[in-house]
Design a protein around this motif. Sequence first.
Motif, short mmCIF file in Angstrom:
data_model
loop_
_atom_site.label_atom_id
_atom_site.label_comp_id
_atom_site.label_asym_id
_atom_site.label_seq_id
_atom_site.Cartn_x
_atom_site.Cartn_y
_atom_site.Cartn_z
N VAL A 44 1.03 -0.71 0.56
CA VAL A 44 -0.09 -0.30 0.15
C VAL A 44 0.70 1.41 -0.30
CG1 VAL A 44 -1.68 1.78 1.17
CG2 VAL A 44 -1.83 -1.12 0.74
N PRO A 45 0.49 1.83 -1.07
CA PRO A 45 1.28 3.84 -0.99
C PRO A 45 1.81 3.64 0.73
CG PRO A 45 -0.04 3.13 -3.21
CD PRO A 45 -0.45 2.41 -2.10
N LYS A 46 2.96 4.40 0.75
CA LYS A 46 2.94 5.64 2.63
C LYS A 46 1.48 6.25 2.63
CE LYS A 46 7.28 3.66 3.35
NZ LYS A 46 8.59 4.15 3.64
#
Length: 50
Positions: free
Chosen positions: A42-44
């Motif tokens: 999951v993108p930060k």
Amino acid sequence: MTIDHSTDGIGIICISGHFPKANSVTDFCDIIIHGKNCISEVPKDRCDWR
């Protein structure tokens, strides 16, 4: 006794949403059928809880 169904209503059933690695429901079904792995990090910036 005969029942006339010509005036019965119709039902429209659909699905929509956001699916991993797919641009449409059809693409998502193809991914499932072919057993493709769509798990990724999951993108930060999506999980910034602050």
